[in-house]
Scaffold this motif. Structure first.
Motif, PDB file in Angstrom:
ATOM      1  N   LEU A  37      48.781  46.789  42.324  1.00 21.91           N
ATOM      2  CA  LEU A  37      48.421  48.094  42.862  1.00 21.91           C
ATOM      3  C   LEU A  37      48.311  48.022  44.382  1.00 21.91           C
ATOM      4  O   LEU A  37      47.683  47.101  44.919  1.00 21.91           O
ATOM      5  N   LEU A  38      48.920  48.958  45.058  1.00 21.00           N
ATOM      6  CA  LEU A  38      48.640  49.207  46.464  1.00 21.00           C
ATOM      7  C   LEU A  38      48.380  50.694  46.599  1.00 21.00           C
ATOM      8  O   LEU A  38      49.243  51.513  46.256  1.00 21.00           O
ATOM      9  N   LEU A  39      47.190  51.058  47.070  1.00 23.63           N
ATOM     10  CA  LEU A  39      46.764  52.448  47.149  1.00 23.63           C
ATOM     11  C   LEU A  39      46.350  52.750  48.581  1.00 23.63           C
ATOM     12  O   LEU A  39      45.476  52.075  49.137  1.00 23.63           O
ATOM     13  N   VAL A  40      46.957  53.764  49.171  1.00 27.77           N
ATOM     14  CA  VAL A  40      46.730  54.086  50.573  1.00 27.77           C
ATOM     15  C   VAL A  40      46.248  55.520  50.693  1.00 27.77           C
ATOM     16  O   VAL A  40      46.924  56.459  50.254  1.00 27.77           O
ATOM     17  N   ASP A  41      45.043  55.674  51.246  1.00 22.75           N
ATOM     18  CA  ASP A  41      44.458  56.991  51.544  1.00 22.75           C
ATOM     19  C   ASP A  41      44.341  57.880  50.316  1.00 22.75           C
ATOM     20  O   ASP A  41      44.245  59.106  50.446  1.00 22.75           O
ATOM     21  N   GLY A  42      44.373  57.290  49.132  1.00 22.43           N
ATOM     22  CA  GLY A  42      44.211  58.066  47.912  1.00 22.43           C
ATOM     23  C   GLY A  42      45.373  58.973  47.585  1.00 22.43           C
ATOM     24  O   GLY A  42      45.281  59.778  46.654  1.00 22.43           O
ATOM     25  N   CYS A  43      46.489  58.848  48.337  1.00 25.80           N
ATOM     26  CA  CYS A  43      47.607  59.770  48.096  1.00 25.80           C
ATOM     27  C   CYS A  43      48.944  59.060  47.886  1.00 25.80           C
ATOM     28  O   CYS A  43      49.895  59.684  47.412  1.00 25.80           O
ATOM     29  N   ILE A  44      49.036  57.791  48.232  1.00 26.85           N
ATOM     30  CA  ILE A  44      50.258  57.024  48.018  1.00 26.85           C
ATOM     31  C   ILE A  44      49.900  55.782  47.214  1.00 26.85           C
ATOM     32  O   ILE A  44      48.942  55.065  47.546  1.00 26.85           O
ATOM     33  N   GLY A  45      50.649  55.521  46.165  1.00 33.48           N
ATOM     34  CA  GLY A  45      50.390  54.349  45.338  1.00 33.48           C
ATOM     35  C   GLY A  45      51.677  53.604  45.036  1.00 33.48           C
ATOM     36  O   GLY A  45      52.760  54.206  44.940  1.00 33.48           O
ATOM     37  N   PHE A  46      51.545  52.294  44.904  1.00 27.34           N
ATOM     38  CA  PHE A  46      52.667  51.447  44.514  1.00 27.34           C
ATOM     39  C   PHE A  46      52.244  50.628  43.301  1.00 27.34           C
ATOM     40  O   PHE A  46      51.135  50.082  43.270  1.00 27.34           O
ATOM     41  N   THR A  47      53.125  50.537  42.320  1.00 29.40           N
ATOM     42  CA  THR A  47      52.859  49.702  41.159  1.00 29.40           C
ATOM     43  C   THR A  47      54.190  49.289  40.542  1.00 29.40           C
ATOM     44  O   THR A  47      55.249  49.781  40.919  1.00 29.40           O
ATOM     45  N   GLY A  48      54.136  48.384  39.593  1.00 29.90           N
ATOM     46  CA  GLY A  48      55.339  47.888  38.941  1.00 29.90           C
ATOM     47  C   GLY A  48      55.161  46.433  38.576  1.00 29.90           C
ATOM     48  O   GLY A  48      54.059  45.989  38.259  1.00 29.90           O
ATOM     49  N   GLY A  49      56.246  45.660  38.659  1.00 31.65           N
ATOM     50  CA  GLY A  49      56.181  44.261  38.265  1.00 31.65           C
ATOM     51  C   GLY A  49      56.147  43.291  39.420  1.00 31.65           C
ATOM     52  O   GLY A  49      56.059  42.086  39.205  1.00 31.65           O
ATOM     53  N   MET A  50      56.213  43.776  40.652  1.00 32.00           N
ATOM     54  CA  MET A  50      56.432  42.907  41.792  1.00 32.00           C
ATOM     55  C   MET A  50      55.126  42.364  42.362  1.00 32.00           C
ATOM     56  O   MET A  50      54.196  43.128  42.662  1.00 32.00           O
ATOM     57  N   ASN A  51      55.062  41.050  42.519  1.00 31.10           N
ATOM     58  CA  ASN A  51      53.975  40.410  43.242  1.00 31.10           C
ATOM     59  C   ASN A  51      54.292  40.428  44.734  1.00 31.10           C
ATOM     60  O   ASN A  51      55.261  41.056  45.165  1.00 31.10           O
ATOM     61  N   ILE A  52      53.511  39.715  45.526  1.00 33.24           N
ATOM     62  CA  ILE A  52      53.735  39.658  46.966  1.00 33.24           C
ATOM     63  C   ILE A  52      54.192  38.253  47.322  1.00 33.24           C
ATOM     64  O   ILE A  52      53.454  37.285  47.132  1.00 33.24           O
ATOM     65  N   GLY A  53      55.417  38.140  47.805  1.00 31.55           N
ATOM     66  CA  GLY A  53      55.939  36.836  48.164  1.00 31.55           C
ATOM     67  C   GLY A  53      57.432  36.893  48.425  1.00 31.55           C
ATOM     68  O   GLY A  53      58.135  37.801  47.953  1.00 31.55           O
ATOM     69  N   ALA A  54      57.925  35.909  49.145  1.00 28.55           N
ATOM     70  CA  ALA A  54      59.335  35.880  49.521  1.00 28.55           C
ATOM     71  C   ALA A  54      60.251  35.685  48.324  1.00 28.55           C
ATOM     72  O   ALA A  54      61.457  35.923  48.416  1.00 28.55           O
ATOM     73  N   ARG A  55      59.690  35.273  47.180  1.00 31.62           N
ATOM     74  CA  ARG A  55      60.512  35.082  45.985  1.00 31.62           C
ATOM     75  C   ARG A  55      61.223  36.364  45.575  1.00 31.62           C
ATOM     76  O   ARG A  55      62.251  36.324  44.884  1.00 31.62           O
TER      77      ARG A  55
END
Length: 489
Positions: free
Chosen positions: A235-253
């Motif tokens: 989950l990445l949630l910004v200002d309560g109005c934009i959200g990101f979700t799915g299968g992706m972690n954070i990394g150069a892979r």
């Protein structure tokens, strides 16, 4: 003489100690096996732990005490937001089905799916959203970093893996810059997932003064080694109005096009805007309360992005959300009339889900499954192959994607209904992990995902039933042996 007497005393003391331990052993084994019998919801898990407790004197009960007891259910109740007062589905005033429509918000054949999720989630179906697919890190990370850079009030980030590499450091820098300009930044990382890279990214977050918590951290004393009970949500949630979700972690892979990436991972992430972000923020707030022992208020967005997509968040985990996603999958499979598309990296479905997919194929629904040819966890791929023949026998089709490992997760039904998010089709996701998926009732989004699936399908190699039946003996034996441990893979 005194030495002989002393040695004799030590010998007899040792004999008495072993006699005492042997006398206690049946009681210890009986107690731990009885606890597994009374508390495990899955018969295979119960049988497995009962066998371990009896077959391995003292070591078996010790393993069960450390790894087998689910201590999260009661712990979660102490810190999570109470949901008991929530209305069910369309009883919420904000539910899209309460607005006078020109046409029904949910097609009639999907009513049973919606009602199932109504009761399980106690969340309304929300209209007015937009969903944008983002392919690989090349598309997802710039959008995520740009959202953090534009944040004015809050940035909440939850992830399973947060690699300490160039991509991870870019996110740390963006989060630190947001916090420096007065934005509330909170980062939640699963303790096991954080250990995928060293040194752990938590050092950088702490050095930047970012509010940071580890989910269910491992420790030796008192024992807390829950390797199976992980927060797999992204989950990445910004200002309560934009959200990101799915299968992706954070990394150069996840930089699939980087020539220096020797083992790229293909994946699909999503940017969501609209009122669905509030439901996603509720999930983060519950997880933060559990991990950080701090209750945080969900921010009111300054603006709400427009759209026409109908969405709802579905949580799953070994706490109060146990098997919610499993029930929704069954409902959607049962409702399918024309086509079921499944893309997943890890496919170890329960016998019940296998039967549901077989039943769909037998009644004429095109039921197709797309798996990676080369799995990053080879033993999971081997275990998955053991169950494929029985699906193929009943008309389910299976293909393997060549090339880089595909970590994407998609479930699309009849070009109208889709599930996106973090969950795989395996016991770890459906029984053990904390997961977040979003169900989507929208023809444009579902058909766009179906087109992506079709393109991948055309480039993949089909597994025929006769080939699955006539694998070399050693491969069939290997697959069966790893399938035996599928509840724990």
């Amino acid at each position: 003489m005194n030495d002989v007497i002393g040695a004799a005393r030590q010998l007899f003391a040792g004999i008495h100690l072993w006699t005492l331990l042997l006398a206690l052993w049946p009681l210890i084994a009986l107690g731990t096996a009885g606890h597994a019998l009374m508390t495990k919801r899955d018969a295979r898990a119960a049988w497995g732990w009962i066998a371990v407790c009896w077959l391995f004197p003292f070591a078996g009960p010790a393993l069960y005490y450390v790894f087998g007891i689910n201590r999260l259910h009661t712990h979660a109740q102490r810190f999570a937001i109470d949901r008991s007062g929530r209305h069910i589905g369309s009883a919420h005033a904000t539910d899209i089905r309460n607005r006078p429509p020109t046409s029904p918000a949910v097609p009639g054949w999907l009513d049973e799916v919606a009602r199932t999720a109504d009761v399980l989630t106690r969340r309304p179906l929300l209209g007015g959203n937009s969903v944008t697919p983002l392919h690989n890190g090349e598309q997802a990370y710039p959008r995520m970093l740009a959202a953090i850079a534009a944040a004015q009030d809050t940035v909440w980030l939850a992830t399973y893996i947060f690699d300490n590499d160039e991509i991870g450091q870019q996110f740390v820098a963006a989060l630190a810059a947001a916090q420096a300009r007065g934005v509330q930044v909170k980062v939640l990382i699963d303790d096991t997932g954080e250990r995928y890279s060293w040194p752990r990214i938590g050092r950088s977050l702490n050095a930047a003064g970012i509010a940071f918590a580890r989910f269910n951290p491992l420790r030796l004393l008192p024992p807390a080694l829950h390797l199976n009970l992980r927060n797999h949500r992204k989950l990445l949630l910004v200002d309560g109005c934009i959200g990101f979700t799915g299968g992706m972690n954070i990394g150069a892979r996840h930089l699939a096009e980087d020539p220096q990436n020797r083992r790229p991972t293909i994946d699909l992430h999503f940017e969501l805007q609209g009122v669905i972000v509030r439901q996603m923020a509720d999930v983060f707030a519950e997880d933060w309360a559990f991990a950080a022992h701090e209750k945080i208020g969900v921010p009111e967005p300054r603006t709400i992005g427009g759209g026409t997509v109908i969405c709802r968040a579905i949580t799953d985990g070994p706490n109060e959300d146990f098997e919610q996603l499993n029930f929704v999958l069954h409902a959607a499979i049962a409702a399918a009339r024309r086509e079921i598309l499944i893309m997943t990296p890890y496919f170890l479905p329960s016998a019940e889900l296998i039967a549901a997919l077989q039943g769909a194929a037998l009644r004429g629904v095109r039921t197709v499954i797309l798996l990676p040819r080369h799995n990053n966890l080879p033993y999971v791929g081997w275990a998955a192959q053991h169950s494929l023949a029985q699906l193929l026998e009943r008309g389910v089709r299976v293909r393997f994607q060549p090339g880089a490992f595909c970590h994407s997760k998609l479930f699309v039904v009849d070009g109208m209904y889709a599930l996106i998010g973090s969950a795989n089709w395996d016991p770890r996701s459906l029984l053990l992990n904390f997961e977040l998926n979003v169900e989507i009732y929208d023809a444009a989004v579902a058909q766009g995902l179906a087109a992506h699936f079709a393109a991948s399908w055309q480039e993949s190699d089909e597994l025929l039933w006769r080939d699955a039946q006539h694998l070399p003996f050693w491969r069939r034996l290997r697959n069966a042996l790893f399938w035996l441990f599928s509840p724990y893979l």
